[in-house]
Enzyme design. Structure first.
Site, PDB file in Angstrom:
ATOM      1  CD  GLU A 135      -2.877  -0.928   2.234  1.00  0.00           C
ATOM      2  OE1 GLU A 135      -2.996  -0.070   3.164  1.00  0.00           O
ATOM      3  OE2 GLU A 135      -4.036  -1.825   2.549  1.00  0.00           O
ATOM      4  CD  GLU A 149      -3.314  -6.123   4.281  1.00  0.00           C
ATOM      5  OE1 GLU A 149      -4.056  -5.183   4.673  1.00  0.00           O
ATOM      6  OE2 GLU A 149      -1.827  -5.962   4.216  1.00  0.00           O
TER       7      GLU A 149
HETATM    8  C1  FCB Z   1      -4.444  -2.414   5.742  1.00  0.00           C
HETATM    9  C2  FCB Z   1      -2.791  -2.416   6.034  1.00  0.00           C
HETATM   10  C3  FCB Z   1      -2.679  -3.539   7.286  1.00  0.00           C
HETATM   11  C4  FCB Z   1      -3.667  -3.333   8.206  1.00  0.00           C
HETATM   12  C5  FCB Z   1      -5.278  -3.343   7.701  1.00  0.00           C
HETATM   13  C6  FCB Z   1      -6.291  -3.225   8.557  1.00  0.00           C
HETATM   14  O1  FCB Z   1      -4.365  -0.892   5.050  1.00  0.00           O
HETATM   15  O2  FCB Z   1      -1.998  -2.914   5.141  1.00  0.00           O
HETATM   16  O3  FCB Z   1      -1.526  -3.279   7.723  1.00  0.00           O
HETATM   17  O4  FCB Z   1      -3.688  -2.200   8.905  1.00  0.00           O
HETATM   18  O5  FCB Z   1      -5.206  -2.342   6.463  1.00  0.00           O
END
Ligand code: FCB
Length: 440
Positions: A166, A346
């Site tokens: 990110e 994620e």
């Molecule tokens: C993402 C991050 C991770 C965590 C999740 C909830 O943006 O990559 O580290 O904080 O959100």
């Protein structure tokens, strides 16, 4: 509900990040990171919490791998702490730091779990920050050198590598709204960091391929859905503009070799300085794309971003639960760009968990969130999006950045006083999904 079957080779996993779980912040010669400095600064983190100990994964990784095995994970996505490997960010290499990731990798492979590595998930070396951090172009080659050090040590056993997690959060939350380390509030700087991170990505891709051309290389982007508030053409145009001018900051340069014209126009004077050759470096071919997605934005022409959406469910993060938006954004990315295969790197949810008198954590809301999102991803695959795997965020409850320990995302509950782990109902359910390759 009809059961949803996934392809046999689908890579089911869970994800974490070094600063959020490792602890051992100053052990075995590790250098300071900007997150160490930030969390040690009063007023920055909820309740004054820090990642000094976090989940103590640095010492407890064998137990955590045993739990992964119990869940039946096929892959584990983790990140490396750069200042554990190079305490000053560049120069001297710490063998003890390399040894840790070496042991972790071997233990994962022994458990038949594929290690899926992220070079940088935000814990940037403080020493490099003091030399200008991501703003200073002279610092960018240090990221490529770090990538090469790791690839030389682990490339014989780790196949899939991602450069950044990110980059948009590094730039925006770190340099514009200041809620993350290093806590700066300067939009033009944030824009320069956005571009410089892309250049650093390109240099790291070259460095990794230089060590071993057979490595599979990608990057992880946060891409939430952006939906119009209604079918009104004005709302649709506003949502499209929000996407083009804001959400394509990385997709566009990576997959077309230039920034989106609507973003260039929207930034005006704030558009970052670039150098000849940058765009070709940024747009090098990638083997896969990682997508992190949790929720969506809803845009109205007259009111901008709408929140809350009446009737919608919200997680502990105040993020709307809207799984169909996940399918839509995956299709949008696939239709607009020639992207390589995608991994969901994620997705998950924070809810207030309680240990019940029976000793279990009955987290139905998380389980339901995952079920809905798995199903929508499967539908996106049927729409034609090539998705190869899915990493739930997160393996363990952990240090959620500025929120400290107050937001629990884990498939496994962690008692931060005793470090006791308990697999939640969502984790038990997930292990069934993995073993049957089916979501019911
Ligand atoms: C993402 C991050 C991770 C965590 C999740 C909830 O943006 O990559 O580290 O904080 O959100």
């Amino acid at each position: 509900m009809t059961p949803t079957k996934f392809p046999t080779q689908f890579l089911w996993g869970a994800a974490t990040a070094s600063y959020q779980i490792e602890g051992a912040w100053n052990e075995d010669g590790k250098g300071e990171s900007i997150w160490d400095r930030f969390s040690h600064t009063p007023g920055k983190i909820n309740n004054g919490e820090t990642g000094d100990e976090a989940c103590d994964h640095y010492h407890r990784y064998p137990e955590d791998i045993a739990l992964m095995r119990q869940l039946g994970l096929k892959a584990y996505r983790f990140s490396v702490s750069w200042p554990r490997i190079l305490p000053a960010g560049t120069g001297r290499i710490s063998e003890a730091g390399l040894d840790f990731y070496d042991r972790l990798t071997d233990a994962l492979l022994a458990a038949n779990i594929e290690p899926f590595i992220t070079l940088h998930h935000w814990d940037y070396p403080q020493a490099l920050f003091e030399q200008g951090g991501w703003i200073n172009r002279d610092n960018l080659p240090a990221f490529a050198d770090y990538a090469a050090v790791l690839a030389k040590r682990l490339g014989d056993r780790i196949q899939r590598w991602t450069t950044f997690n990110e980059p948009g959060v590094i730039a925006w939350n770190g340099y514009a709204d200041g809620e993350h380390a290093p806590g700066e509030k300067d939009i033009p700087k944030a824009m320069q960091v956005t571009h410089n991170l892309m250049v650093a990505h390109g240099l790291a891709v070259q460095a990794l391929r230089g060590v071993d051309p057979k490595l599979e290389i990608g990057i992880v982007l946060s891409q939430w859905g952006v939906d119009p508030a209604s079918d009104d053409p004005a709302d649709i145009a506003a949502a499209d503009h929000a996407w083009n001018a804001g959400e394509t900051a990385f997709l566009h340069p990576l997959f077309t070799g230039h920034y989106h014209p609507e973003m260039v126009e929207a930034l005006g004077e704030k558009f970052p300085a670039t150098r000849p050759g940058d765009m070709a470096l940024i747009a090098q071919k990638l083997d896969f794309l990682g997508i992190n997605s949790y929720s969506r934005s809803v845009i109205s022409a007259s009111q901008g971003r709408l929140s809350p959406i009446p009737g919608s469910e919200y997680t502990e993060m105040n993020w709307e639960v809207c799984a169909p938006a996940f399918r839509r954004v995956l299709n949008r990315i696939n239709n607009n760009y020639r992207v390589p295969p995608i991994y969901i790197t994620e997705n998950g949810a924070a809810f207030p968990d309680k240990i019940s008198p029976d000793g279990h954590i009955h987290d139905e809301r998380r389980l339901d969130y995952l079920r809905q999102h798995f199903t929508q991803v499967r539908l996106a695959m049927q729409d034609g999006v090539d998705i190869r795997g899915y990493f739930v965020w997160s393996l363990l409850d952990n240090f959620e950045w500025a929120f400290g320990f107050s937001k629990r995302f884990g498939l496994i509950h962690v008692d931060f006083e005793t470090q006791k782990r308990i697999i939640k109902d969502s984790g038990l359910w997930y292990s069934h999904v993995i073993s049957t390759n089916t979501v019911e």
